[in-house]
Design a protein around this motif. Structure first.
Motif, PDB file in Angstrom:
ATOM      1  N   TRP A 177       0.831  -1.203   0.000  1.00 16.51           N
ATOM      2  CA  TRP A 177       0.000   0.000   0.000  1.00 16.51           C
ATOM      3  C   TRP A 177       0.867   1.255   0.000  1.00 16.51           C
ATOM      4  CZ3 TRP A 177      -2.119   2.750   4.774  1.00 16.51           C
ATOM      5  CH2 TRP A 177      -2.998   3.760   4.402  1.00 16.51           C
ATOM      6  N   LYS A 178       1.939   1.226   0.783  1.00 18.22           N
ATOM      7  CA  LYS A 178       2.805   2.387   0.904  1.00 18.22           C
ATOM      8  C   LYS A 178       3.878   2.427  -0.181  1.00 18.22           C
ATOM      9  CE  LYS A 178       1.206   4.344   4.714  1.00 18.22           C
ATOM     10  NZ  LYS A 178       0.730   5.750   4.742  1.00 18.22           N
ATOM     11  N   LEU A 179       4.355   1.244  -0.566  1.00 16.59           N
ATOM     12  CA  LEU A 179       5.434   1.152  -1.547  1.00 16.59           C
ATOM     13  C   LEU A 179       4.928   0.505  -2.833  1.00 16.59           C
ATOM     14  CD1 LEU A 179       8.141  -0.255   0.889  1.00 16.59           C
ATOM     15  CD2 LEU A 179       7.840   2.146   0.257  1.00 16.59           C
ATOM     16  N   ASP A 180       5.848   0.278  -3.745  1.00 13.15           N
ATOM     17  CA  ASP A 180       5.524  -0.458  -4.963  1.00 13.15           C
ATOM     18  C   ASP A 180       5.352  -1.938  -4.624  1.00 13.15           C
ATOM     19  OD1 ASP A 180       5.470  -0.515  -8.032  1.00 13.15           O
ATOM     20  OD2 ASP A 180       6.977  -2.032  -7.541  1.00 13.15           O
ATOM     21  N   THR A 181       4.423  -2.624  -5.281  1.00  9.28           N
ATOM     22  CA  THR A 181       4.153  -4.035  -4.997  1.00  9.28           C
ATOM     23  C   THR A 181       5.376  -4.901  -5.241  1.00  9.28           C
ATOM     24  OG1 THR A 181       1.837  -3.734  -5.654  1.00  9.28           O
ATOM     25  CG2 THR A 181       2.637  -5.988  -5.497  1.00  9.28           C
ATOM     26  N   THR A 182       6.130  -4.600  -6.282  1.00 12.68           N
ATOM     27  CA  THR A 182       7.337  -5.375  -6.591  1.00 12.68           C
ATOM     28  C   THR A 182       8.352  -5.284  -5.459  1.00 12.68           C
ATOM     29  OG1 THR A 182       7.014  -4.950  -8.953  1.00 12.68           O
ATOM     30  CG2 THR A 182       9.182  -5.731  -8.258  1.00 12.68           C
ATOM     31  N   ILE A 183       8.544  -4.076  -4.911  1.00 10.49           N
ATOM     32  CA  ILE A 183       9.469  -3.880  -3.792  1.00 10.49           C
ATOM     33  C   ILE A 183       8.959  -4.622  -2.564  1.00 10.49           C
ATOM     34  CG2 ILE A 183      10.472  -2.174  -2.231  1.00 10.49           C
ATOM     35  CD1 ILE A 183      10.347  -0.150  -4.506  1.00 10.49           C
ATOM     36  N   ALA A 184       7.650  -4.568  -2.333  1.00 12.02           N
ATOM     37  CA  ALA A 184       7.045  -5.248  -1.196  1.00 12.02           C
ATOM     38  C   ALA A 184       7.255  -6.762  -1.289  1.00 12.02           C
ATOM     39  CB  ALA A 184       5.557  -4.929  -1.115  1.00 12.02           C
ATOM     40  N   ILE A 241      10.868  -7.647  -0.391  1.00 12.11           N
ATOM     41  CA  ILE A 241      11.080  -7.593   1.066  1.00 12.11           C
ATOM     42  C   ILE A 241      10.401  -8.778   1.746  1.00 12.11           C
ATOM     43  CG2 ILE A 241      10.608  -6.255   3.163  1.00 12.11           C
ATOM     44  CD1 ILE A 241      10.749  -3.718   1.450  1.00 12.11           C
ATOM     45  N   GLN A 242       9.205  -9.144   1.249  1.00  9.45           N
ATOM     46  CA  GLN A 242       8.470 -10.271   1.826  1.00  9.45           C
ATOM     47  C   GLN A 242       9.258 -11.570   1.722  1.00  9.45           C
ATOM     48  OE1 GLN A 242       5.047 -11.681  -0.305  1.00  9.45           O
ATOM     49  NE2 GLN A 242       3.909 -12.190   1.555  1.00  9.45           N
ATOM     50  N   ASN A 243      10.075 -11.700   0.682  1.00 10.97           N
ATOM     51  CA  ASN A 243      10.856 -12.917   0.486  1.00 10.97           C
ATOM     52  C   ASN A 243      11.901 -13.134   1.582  1.00 10.97           C
ATOM     53  OD1 ASN A 243       9.466 -13.580  -1.845  1.00 10.97           O
ATOM     54  ND2 ASN A 243      10.937 -12.595  -3.205  1.00 10.97           N
TER      55      ASN A 243
END
Length: 274
Positions: free
Chosen positions: A199-206, A209-211
């Motif tokens: 929501w705050k960042l780009d989905t690709t970046i999220a 980070i989730q990985n």
């Protein structure tokens, strides 16, 4: 190491519930064999057999079987948290320390057991995959048969990491049911954090980070194989392409989490007043 492992195995095999759960966790992967022999009758017109569709060809079978087998890890996870819960409820943890077992050796005995059962499970799934592949695969060249066996290593590391997480939660809350609940809470928490980042960042970046999250990083070791199977059936569909390979950096992340979980388990035990 063998002394500590033998000590822990004796405890588990003397517990009827643990024996049943261990037996179930080792038997369930054999259902992959049943999966290979399933036949579907399509409205009486023809019979569809999964084994004849090419999904059990080498080398894709290493990917397929390790992914499915890893879904059964929850049964041995119950054994792991029970190992800790029983130590506290039966007060055997205090007795072991009185008898001369150090706190470090206590944690190592649990970790050695985790590694042992992860290794046994990996050997079993290797045997199952090889048997199914030799029976169904159209490719029998040695170079093709043993291509992508890194999925077996990923399977082993994934199990060891997940059970180490269970060990940590078991040490943290001392109760089996609560430890398992913490696994579910962690899963929900990871997705909540991902949603906030997306929501705050780009989905690709999220996603990148989730990985690095514990459960997500374990899952990423062996990605779902369904899209890959579809790629083999529809090679012209470029939109189906995705990165399903096992990468060294994914191993590094998961191994780092494993070391951290074991270390935190030791620190909890060391600081705790028994």
């Amino acid at each position: 190491m063998l002394r500590l492992l033998n000590l822990e195995l004796q405890k588990l095999l003397l517990n009827r519930t643990s024996k049943i759960l261990i037996f179930v966790s080792f038997i369930l992967p054999f259902f992959v064999i049943l999966l290979s022999s399933i036949k579907f009758n399509v409205f009486g017109f023809f019979t569809l057999e999964l084994g004849e569709l090419g999904i059990f060809n080498f080398p894709i079978i290493w990917h397929l079987t390790t992914f499915f087998a890893s879904q059964f890890k929850f049964f041995f996870a119950i054994v792991v948290v029970s190992m800790i819960g029983n130590e506290y409820s039966n007060k055997t943890i205090k007795q072991n320390l009185i008898d001369g077992l150090s706190k470090k050796e206590f944690i190592l005995s649990k970790f050695y057991t985790i590694v042992f059962f992860s290794l046994v499970s990996t050997v079993l799934i290797s045997f199952i995959s090889l048997c199914i592949g030799l029976y169904y695969s159209s490719y029998t060249e040695v170079s093709i048969i043993f291509r992508e066996v890194e999925f077996l290593l990923a399977y082993f590391v994934k199990l060891a990491a997940f059970f180490s997480l269970c060990l940590f939660f078991g040490m943290l809350v001392k109760r089996s049911a609560f430890a398992l609940a913490f696994l579910f809470i962690l899963y929900i928490l990871e997705w909540i954090i991902f949603g906030l980042m997306a929501w705050k960042l780009d989905t690709t970046i999220a996603e990148k980070i989730q990985n690095f999250f514990p459960l997500k990083s374990m899952y990423k070791l062996i990605d779902q194989p369904f899209q890959r199977i579809a790629m083999t059936k529809f090679p012209d569909k470029v939109d189906l392409a995705y990165d399903y390979a096992v990468h060294w950096h994914e191993f590094t992340i998961v191994i780092a989490w494993t070391v951290l979980f074991v270390f935190l388990s030791y620190r909890l035990l060391k600081k705790r007043d028994l």
